[in-house]
Design a protein around this motif. Structure first.
Motif, PDB file in Angstrom:
ATOM      1  N   ARG A  52       0.841  -1.193   0.000  1.00 46.93           N
ATOM      2  CA  ARG A  52       0.000   0.000   0.000  1.00 46.93           C
ATOM      3  C   ARG A  52       0.883   1.253   0.000  1.00 46.93           C
ATOM      4  NH1 ARG A  52      -2.956  -1.414   4.085  1.00 46.93           N
ATOM      5  NH2 ARG A  52      -4.376  -2.542   2.727  1.00 46.93           N
ATOM      6  N   SER A 104      -0.117  11.131  -6.479  1.00 47.44           N
ATOM      7  CA  SER A 104      -0.725   9.843  -6.829  1.00 47.44           C
ATOM      8  C   SER A 104      -0.675   8.872  -5.656  1.00 47.44           C
ATOM      9  CB  SER A 104      -0.040   9.225  -8.051  1.00 47.44           C
ATOM     10  OG  SER A 104       1.340   9.032  -7.809  1.00 47.44           O
ATOM     11  N   ARG A 107      -3.693   9.749  -3.492  1.00 47.29           N
ATOM     12  CA  ARG A 107      -4.910   9.356  -4.195  1.00 47.29           C
ATOM     13  C   ARG A 107      -5.052   7.830  -4.223  1.00 47.29           C
ATOM     14  NH1 ARG A 107      -7.088  12.819  -7.910  1.00 47.29           N
ATOM     15  NH2 ARG A 107      -8.455  11.059  -8.396  1.00 47.29           N
ATOM     16  N   ASP A 108      -3.954   7.117  -4.455  1.00 48.16           N
ATOM     17  CA  ASP A 108      -4.002   5.659  -4.461  1.00 48.16           C
ATOM     18  C   ASP A 108      -4.368   5.129  -3.076  1.00 48.16           C
ATOM     19  OD1 ASP A 108      -3.323   5.625  -7.115  1.00 48.16           O
ATOM     20  OD2 ASP A 108      -1.224   5.064  -6.797  1.00 48.16           O
ATOM     21  N   ASN A 112      -7.494   2.767  -2.107  1.00 47.34           N
ATOM     22  CA  ASN A 112      -7.392   1.555  -1.291  1.00 47.34           C
ATOM     23  C   ASN A 112      -8.376   1.583  -0.133  1.00 47.34           C
ATOM     24  OD1 ASN A 112      -3.791   0.763  -1.468  1.00 47.34           O
ATOM     25  ND2 ASN A 112      -5.391   0.774  -3.024  1.00 47.34           N
TER      26      ASN A 112
END
Length: 302
Positions: A52, A104, A107-108, A112
């Motif tokens: 993650r 990013s 945002r990722d 998740n």
């Protein structure tokens, strides 16, 4: 076989979005009844995936990060922080806050979080928001993942609070409490938010759109009650607007694409905020680069 906390949280029967937005009494009971379960589920989720995205200070704009770091070491150097903020409307300042090349990761991480399928409470007052979440542990249904909470506390204590004190000295003493939420404006869902003031001493609005992730409309319109001046501001990926909560503003309709952002508040004990038009007395710089004693637990700026 007994289910683990994550599986149980995912399978719990949830209130409808309409019930949550209407703040039905059963919804309050739902969050209270499942508070410990959801916290345990987030801890379990947090420890399951070492791939993650990592949330740390590398997300911040390098110039801001370096200036803030130096100010914590020597408050006399805080002018370098102030010089990064441009007044774009009376008592509204803008600066590059996050590094666009690192956005990013944040945002990722939020993607998740959505995929975790643990119940999250949407921000009230945003009628159909499908991408929003509460960030602060004082809120029901917040993102209780320990990794996120560590990043969030660092953001509030190391960056937002001293920067707010630097730009708005009158908020000192009215900045012990925190509040935050994320939103995602979508042309086919949430389109605007009517003119309002915030129940905060100071508000920080962070644009999380990635470079090239364009949208139309959705500017933030500000109003100056004294001069009747009005301006609609749009801010680039990773930039921030900061202002007193008492400054009237509204989000204009989004007509194409999506806009993602985080909104953060500081306010005082018992929800106190500074009096509008109150004096901004000069204070020693070192007092700006401190954290209220109640928030010192585990605190290490740099």
């Amino acid at each position: 076989m007994a289910q683990n906390s994550l599986a149980r949280a995912r399978s719990v029967q949830r209130p409808t979005r309409q019930e949550m937005l209407q703040r039905a009494p059963t919804v309050q009971h739902f969050w209270e009844q499942n508070k410990d379960l959801f916290q345990d589920a987030w801890k379990e989720w947090d420890g399951r995936d070492d791939q993650r995205p990592i949330l740390d200070r590398s997300l911040y704009d390098p110039k801001l990060r370096d200036a803030v770091e130096q100010a914590w070491k020597d408050p006399g150097k805080e002018i370098a922080v102030k010089e990064l903020w441009k007044e774009v409307f009376p008592n509204v300042y803008e600066a590059q806050f996050f590094d666009p090349d690192r956005l990013s990761a944040l945002r990722d991480y939020f993607a998740n979080v959505a995929d975790a399928d643990i119940p999250l409470r949407p921000p009230y007052g945003i009628s159909l928001n499908r991408g929003g979440a509460m960030l602060d542990s004082r809120s029901e249904g917040y993102i209780a993942a320990p990794s996120f909470q560590a990043f969030y506390r660092d953001l509030m204590n190391v960056y937002m609070r001293p920067i707010s004190r630097l730009l708005f000295p009158d908020i000192i003493g009215y900045d012990t409490q925190t509040f935050g939420f994320s939103t995602q404006w979508q042309a086919d869902a949430d389109t605007s938010l009517r003119a309002h003031t915030d129940a905060s001493s100071v508000t920080l609005n962070l644009n999380l759109n990635l470079p090239g992730e364009d949208f139309s409309g959705s500017g933030v319109r500000f109003f100056d009650p004294k001069t009747r001046q009005v301006a609609e501001l749009s801010f680039a990926p990773g930039t921030a607007l900061i202002h007193h909560g008492s400054v009237p503003h509204e989000s204009m309709p989004i007509t194409k694409g999506e806009r993602s952002n985080i909104v953060l508040w500081l306010y005082g004990d018992r929800s106190q905020v500074p009096r509008v038009g109150g004096a901004q007395d000069a204070i020693p710089a070192k007092e700006r680069w401190t954290v209220p004693p109640t928030l010192n637990d585990g605190f290490a700026p740099f």
